[in-house]
Design a protein around this motif. Structure first.
Motif, PDB file in Angstrom:
ATOM      1  N   MET A 152      33.162 -24.666  -1.298  1.00  0.00           N
ATOM      2  CA  MET A 152      33.872 -24.421  -2.544  1.00  0.00           C
ATOM      3  C   MET A 152      33.162 -25.056  -3.734  1.00  0.00           C
ATOM      4  O   MET A 152      33.127 -24.468  -4.815  1.00  0.00           O
ATOM      5  N   GLN A 153      32.570 -26.235  -3.533  1.00  0.00           N
ATOM      6  CA  GLN A 153      31.806 -26.833  -4.624  1.00  0.00           C
ATOM      7  C   GLN A 153      30.586 -25.983  -4.955  1.00  0.00           C
ATOM      8  O   GLN A 153      30.245 -25.810  -6.131  1.00  0.00           O
ATOM      9  N   ASP A 154      29.928 -25.437  -3.932  1.00  0.00           N
ATOM     10  CA  ASP A 154      28.842 -24.490  -4.178  1.00  0.00           C
ATOM     11  C   ASP A 154      29.352 -23.297  -4.983  1.00  0.00           C
ATOM     12  O   ASP A 154      28.731 -22.862  -5.965  1.00  0.00           O
ATOM     13  N   ILE A 278      22.265 -25.307  -7.470  1.00  0.00           N
ATOM     14  CA  ILE A 278      21.744 -26.080  -6.352  1.00  0.00           C
ATOM     15  C   ILE A 278      22.415 -27.446  -6.297  1.00  0.00           C
ATOM     16  O   ILE A 278      22.869 -27.978  -7.322  1.00  0.00           O
ATOM     17  N   TYR A 279      22.435 -28.009  -5.092  1.00  0.00           N
ATOM     18  CA  TYR A 279      23.022 -29.333  -4.841  1.00  0.00           C
ATOM     19  C   TYR A 279      22.125 -30.447  -5.376  1.00  0.00           C
ATOM     20  O   TYR A 279      22.611 -31.431  -5.945  1.00  0.00           O
ATOM     21  N   TYR A 280      20.798 -30.294  -5.186  1.00  0.00           N
ATOM     22  CA  TYR A 280      19.858 -31.338  -5.598  1.00  0.00           C
ATOM     23  C   TYR A 280      18.469 -30.737  -5.689  1.00  0.00           C
ATOM     24  O   TYR A 280      18.065 -29.931  -4.843  1.00  0.00           O
ATOM     25  N   TYR A 281      17.738 -31.127  -6.711  1.00  0.00           N
ATOM     26  CA  TYR A 281      16.314 -30.866  -6.836  1.00  0.00           C
ATOM     27  C   TYR A 281      15.705 -32.139  -7.396  1.00  0.00           C
ATOM     28  O   TYR A 281      16.200 -32.692  -8.387  1.00  0.00           O
ATOM     29  N   TYR A 282      14.659 -32.613  -6.772  1.00  0.00           N
ATOM     30  CA  TYR A 282      14.175 -33.973  -7.002  1.00  0.00           C
ATOM     31  C   TYR A 282      13.920 -34.337  -8.462  1.00  0.00           C
ATOM     32  O   TYR A 282      14.065 -35.500  -8.861  1.00  0.00           O
ATOM     33  N   ALA A 283      13.567 -33.364  -9.304  1.00  0.00           N
ATOM     34  CA  ALA A 283      13.204 -33.660 -10.687  1.00  0.00           C
ATOM     35  C   ALA A 283      14.405 -33.695 -11.637  1.00  0.00           C
ATOM     36  O   ALA A 283      14.249 -34.064 -12.801  1.00  0.00           O
ATOM     37  N   THR A 345      24.319 -42.661  -5.766  1.00  0.00           N
ATOM     38  CA  THR A 345      23.477 -41.820  -4.923  1.00  0.00           C
ATOM     39  C   THR A 345      22.299 -41.337  -5.766  1.00  0.00           C
ATOM     40  O   THR A 345      22.287 -41.522  -6.990  1.00  0.00           O
ATOM     41  N   PRO A 346      21.290 -40.716  -5.142  1.00  0.00           N
ATOM     42  CA  PRO A 346      20.193 -40.171  -5.948  1.00  0.00           C
ATOM     43  C   PRO A 346      20.650 -39.128  -6.974  1.00  0.00           C
ATOM     44  O   PRO A 346      19.938 -38.863  -7.941  1.00  0.00           O
ATOM     45  N   LYS A 347      21.814 -38.529  -6.762  1.00  0.00           N
ATOM     46  CA  LYS A 347      22.360 -37.569  -7.719  1.00  0.00           C
ATOM     47  C   LYS A 347      23.156 -38.239  -8.830  1.00  0.00           C
ATOM     48  O   LYS A 347      23.619 -37.569  -9.747  1.00  0.00           O
ATOM     49  N   GLY A 348      23.367 -39.535  -8.736  1.00  0.00           N
ATOM     50  CA  GLY A 348      24.287 -40.231  -9.640  1.00  0.00           C
ATOM     51  C   GLY A 348      25.504 -40.684  -8.851  1.00  0.00           C
ATOM     52  O   GLY A 348      25.491 -40.724  -7.626  1.00  0.00           O
ATOM     53  N   LYS A 349      26.571 -40.976  -9.547  1.00  0.00           N
ATOM     54  CA  LYS A 349      27.767 -41.482  -8.875  1.00  0.00           C
ATOM     55  C   LYS A 349      28.515 -40.364  -8.153  1.00  0.00           C
ATOM     56  O   LYS A 349      28.632 -39.257  -8.661  1.00  0.00           O
ATOM     57  N   MET A 350      29.015 -40.703  -6.966  1.00  0.00           N
ATOM     58  CA  MET A 350      29.969 -39.864  -6.254  1.00  0.00           C
ATOM     59  C   MET A 350      31.253 -40.666  -6.093  1.00  0.00           C
ATOM     60  O   MET A 350      31.247 -41.896  -6.177  1.00  0.00           O
ATOM     61  N   LYS A 351      32.333 -39.948  -5.836  1.00  0.00           N
ATOM     62  CA  LYS A 351      33.626 -40.600  -5.622  1.00  0.00           C
ATOM     63  C   LYS A 351      34.393 -39.875  -4.533  1.00  0.00           C
ATOM     64  O   LYS A 351      34.532 -38.655  -4.575  1.00  0.00           O
ATOM     65  N   PHE A 352      34.872 -40.638  -3.544  1.00  0.00           N
ATOM     66  CA  PHE A 352      35.707 -40.052  -2.503  1.00  0.00           C
ATOM     67  C   PHE A 352      37.118 -39.846  -3.045  1.00  0.00           C
ATOM     68  O   PHE A 352      37.810 -40.809  -3.369  1.00  0.00           O
ATOM     69  N   SER A 362      28.253 -34.015  -9.118  1.00  0.00           N
ATOM     70  CA  SER A 362      27.649 -33.022  -9.999  1.00  0.00           C
ATOM     71  C   SER A 362      26.868 -31.991  -9.187  1.00  0.00           C
ATOM     72  O   SER A 362      26.453 -32.252  -8.058  1.00  0.00           O
ATOM     73  N   MET A 363      26.659 -30.833  -9.800  1.00  0.00           N
ATOM     74  CA  MET A 363      25.787 -29.799  -9.253  1.00  0.00           C
ATOM     75  C   MET A 363      24.821 -29.402 -10.371  1.00  0.00           C
ATOM     76  O   MET A 363      24.943 -29.885 -11.503  1.00  0.00           O
TER      77      MET A 363
END
Length: 398
Positions: A152-154, A278-283, A345-352, A362-363
């Motif tokens: 669903m997030q995708d 996309i979920y993550y791209y390194y740059a 995380t490498p994407k920034g902050k996550m929260k459960f 984020s996406m």
């Protein structure tokens, strides 16, 4: 000598020998199981997950592999992406290995099979990287947390780029593909998009010739209101280039692929300007943790980290943050610590999220680059889509 004097004598002996007092106070090792489909169709995803997980633990513990003075031991198991084996290995990890917490797995089918085991043993399972909505939906229980994004997030990320027009979907004809398309349709409604879904095309996972599928999709879209978009959701080698070679633009159809691993993205280099999410791209992420991951991974593996590498790292961050905050591997203390937990995380902050333990995150909206400077310079960022713009519904029965 009484008990107090015995303790004092032990402390004095430790100081005399140069041993840190912390070593005396530290409890038994903390044990974590990492279950992944290291052989089978998702082998590439599993390899990335394990690499990211171990690099994450290294970074977060300063290379000591300790949390609060207690040694951290990782037990890695291969479930071959088979549900029965995943269930057996998780039971083995909780029962025989006595792990405090488990992480896994690559396949959604195997992950769903593992959920009741966590409930049976009353032990926390962090799901990474499986994406099926049921994991934090109707199959969920209170011991389940997920760092990976959900279908669903995708879908919500993709829907945020579509304001109107006509949409067709192409997906693999199995649980992942059908789950993803259902999520995509639900996401269009949730975001208030006026885009209309006019066709759903499901092809066998082993499909190599997409001519018939493309003809049906083009026929369904070509006379519908603009913009006309074909959303492609595919695990493994992606058919986007084969569809692009059939020139959907002659019918005014734009392709919108879902993100994929770098070896697949490289095959899209000949199609600059195509956009997707996309979920993550390194740059894309700009933070200290991602800078370290990109630098170290490139140094060690001669390539930048991939999306499942970042996912494994995120799971490691959740494990370390949870164990450090809980102060032990006790399941009830872990659950109390993890509900509402924010972690880097490498994407920034996550929260459960407390309601269903899904990590809010984020996406990214990307565009395939026209001017690519090197082998891995593939995507440019159109926009980071913050978690606050992804209205993820709660679907469990808590």
């Amino acid at each position: 000598m009484n008990k107090t004097n015995l303790i004092a004598a032990a402390l004095l002996a430790a100081f005399a020998a140069g041993a840190p007092v912390q070593a005396l106070a530290a409890g038994p090792d903390l044990k974590v199981a990492l279950i992944a489909g290291k052989t089978g169709m998702l082998e590439a995803y599993a390899k990335e997950t394990e690499t990211g997980f171990m690099m994450g633990l290294e970074y977060l513990t300063g290379g000591k592999m300790e949390i609060n003075g207690r040694k951290l031991k990782v037990i890695v198991k291969d479930d071959q992406s088979k549900p029965d084996l995943g269930r057996t290995l998780l039971a083995e990890a909780y029962g025989d290995d006595k792990v405090d917490i488990a992480v896994g797995t690559s396949s959604s089918g195997s992950a769903i099979a593992m959920l009741p085991v966590a409930l049976e043993y009353k032990k926390v399972l962090i799901v990474e990287p499986a994406v099926a909505d049921a994991i934090t939906g109707d199959k969920w229980n209170r011991y389940i947390f997920r760092t990976s994004r959900s279908s669903m997030q995708d879908g919500l990320a993709a829907a945020s780029t579509l304001k109107g027009g006509s949409v067709a979907f192409l997906a693999q004809d199995y649980a992942f593909g059908r789950d993803a398309i259902k999520a995509g349709k639900d996401a269009l409604k949730a975001t208030g998009s006026k885009a209309v879904v006019v066709h759903e095309e499901y092809a066998p996972q082993t499909t190599s010739d997409f001519t018939a599928s493309a003809q049906r999709i083009f026929a369904a879209l070509k006379d519908k209101p603009q913009p006309r978009v074909l959303g492609i959701v595919w695990a493994g080698p992606n058919p986007m280039n084969k569809i692009a070679d059939m020139h959907p633009e002659r019918y005014g159809i734009a392709l919108a692929p879902g993100g994929n691993i770098l070896p697949v993205l490289k095959t899209w280099k000949s199609y600059p300007g195509i956009e997707g999410t996309i979920y993550y791209y390194y740059a894309f992420p700009k933070n200290k943790m991602n800078d370290w991951l990109v630098s170290e991974h490139t140094k060690r593996y001669k390539a930048p980290p991939d999306m499942f590498t970042a996912g494994g790292f995120a799971a490691a961050s959740a494990v370390v943050s949870a164990l450090a905050k809980a102060g032990s591997g006790d399941s009830e203390k872990l659950i109390a610590a993890m509900e509402g937990l924010e972690f880097d995380t490498p994407k920034g902050k996550m929260k459960f999220r407390k309601e269903d333990h899904q990590a809010l995150q984020s996406m990214y909206h990307f565009r395939i680059k026209k001017d690519q400077k090197n082998e891995w310079d593939l995507l440019e960022l159109v926009r980071e889509i913050p978690a606050s713009e992804l209205p993820l519904p709660v679907k469990n029965k808590r």
